[in-house]
Design an enzyme around this catalytic site. Structure first.
Site, PDB file in Angstrom:
ATOM      1  N   HIS A 197      99.732  30.392  55.830  1.00 45.78           N
ATOM      2  CA  HIS A 197      99.080  30.783  57.082  1.00 45.78           C
ATOM      3  C   HIS A 197      97.563  30.935  56.987  1.00 45.78           C
ATOM      4  CE1 HIS A 197      99.400  35.434  56.263  1.00 45.78           C
ATOM      5  NE2 HIS A 197      99.197  34.763  55.154  1.00 45.78           N
ATOM      6  N   HIS A 198      96.964  30.648  55.827  1.00 48.67           N
ATOM      7  CA  HIS A 198      95.503  30.678  55.725  1.00 48.67           C
ATOM      8  C   HIS A 198      94.887  29.290  55.888  1.00 48.67           C
ATOM      9  CE1 HIS A 198      95.759  34.811  54.652  1.00 48.67           C
ATOM     10  NE2 HIS A 198      96.336  34.593  53.487  1.00 48.67           N
ATOM     11  N   CYS A 199      95.704  28.263  56.031  1.00 48.05           N
ATOM     12  CA  CYS A 199      95.189  26.902  56.156  1.00 48.05           C
ATOM     13  C   CYS A 199      95.162  26.486  57.623  1.00 48.05           C
ATOM     14  CB  CYS A 199      96.047  25.928  55.349  1.00 48.05           C
ATOM     15  SG  CYS A 199      95.372  24.249  55.305  1.00 48.05           S
TER      16      CYS A 199
ATOM     17  N   ASN B 214      94.980  33.696  59.434  1.00 46.06           N
ATOM     18  CA  ASN B 214      93.821  33.117  60.116  1.00 46.06           C
ATOM     19  C   ASN B 214      93.918  31.607  60.330  1.00 46.06           C
ATOM     20  OD1 ASN B 214      93.553  32.968  57.235  1.00 46.06           O
ATOM     21  ND2 ASN B 214      91.382  32.468  57.467  1.00 46.06           N
TER      22      ASN B 214
END
Length: 305
Positions: free
Chosen positions: A110-112, A154
């Site tokens: 979920h950070h990509c 993010n």
């Protein structure tokens, strides 16, 4: 967020579930590696080309020794497994629509976002799964992301910033990585936690806000990012949730989703202690025992269960 340890977590959960006879060779769907064509549905070609440089992958995955390896080894040993987990999330999205639920024992990067990786997340599997459903499944026009990893999600936040079809709920430790103030604008229901938050407060907030989120909009699918880095003692999460609390959390989310007949796709995301693999497996066993998932499994090892 993660370390090289994360790559083996799904394997250990898999073996635990196999030992318990919940999964067999006849009751899984094997993951297929996401192709470049698949990845280009979300990612820019410029970003994918950057992954051909070992120093870029070393930075994204936070594994400095990768800087010294030739890229063909980095592709084979690191990026290919991540592409397989990404392909698994995409596949599990369709399985969730067909069967009501799916679990990818892996994924949750979920950070990509479309053009930037970080925190061990090289491919935007959550964004990809939702985009594939929007593009290929006529019955799916709205999605809700319930992100319960200890870190702010993010990547999908940036990808769906202006997309009114996607509702994001995010519960995370306010004091840790990534602190992405721009991506926070995409979160429709934001619950920021303090250091050391424990079971009672956490589970009450999860139940209240999952119900609240689904009362605001009834989605055609839920993508549930079920990180175990909320576990007490996790070196990165900074929260103090017990193993029983994690199992109860997953039960709460599935109970609410299934009671409203909303298909749910679960990905396992972050978790950086050896015991997290067993907790993931125990939670899935509990979901089965509670009747929220069927023994005819929706997904597979690296695709989902």
């Amino acid at each position: 967020m993660g370390k090289s340890y994360k790559l083996s977590q799904s394997y250990r959960s898999w073996f635990r579930l196999s030992d318990e006879k919940l999964i067999t060779d006849d009751t899984i769907v094997a993951a297929k590696e996401a192709t470049e064509e698949d990845l280009l549905v979300v990612h820019t070609r410029r970003y994918l080309n950057k992954l051909k440089w070992s120093y870029v992958v070393a930075t994204i995955t936070e594994i400095p020794p990768l800087f010294l390896l030739p890229n063909f080894l980095v592709q084979r040993r690191v990026l290919k497994p991540l592409r397989t987990q990404t392909g698994g999330t995409i596949m599990a999205g369709k399985l969730a629509i067909d069967r009501g639920w799916a679990i990818n024992v892996g994924g949750g990067f979920h950070h990509c976002s479309s053009d930037k990786g970080g925190g061990f997340c090289a491919y935007a599997d959550i964004t990809l799964a939702i985009k594939f459903l929007f593009d290929h499944v006529e019955s799916v026009s709205k999605a809700t992301i319930i992100d319960l990893d200890a870190h702010q999600g993010n990547g999908h936040g940036r990808d769906f910033m202006d997309d009114k079809r996607v509702y994001i709920m995010d519960v995370y430790n306010r004091h840790i990585y990534p602190g992405d103030t721009i991506a926070k604008r995409a979160i429709k229901r934001r619950i920021e936690l303090d250091w050391g938050t424990e079971d009672k407060e956490y589970l009450e907030k999860v139940e209240t806000h999952v119900k609240g989120a689904l009362n605001e909009i009834t989605p055609d699918v839920i993508v549930y990012n079920a990180g175990t880095d909320i576990l007490d003692g996790d070196p990165l999460g900074g929260l103090s949730i017990s193993p029983q609390g994690i199992i109860k959390r997953d039960e709460i989310v599935f109970r609410i989703a299934r009671s409203r007949s909303i298909p749910i796709l679960m990905v396992t995301s972050g978790g950086y202690q050896k015991r997290t693999a067993r907790i993931i497996a125990d939670s899935i066993l509990n979901l089965h025992n509670q009747g929220f998932i069927d023994k005819t499994l929706s997904g597979s090892h690296d695709s989902g269960i």
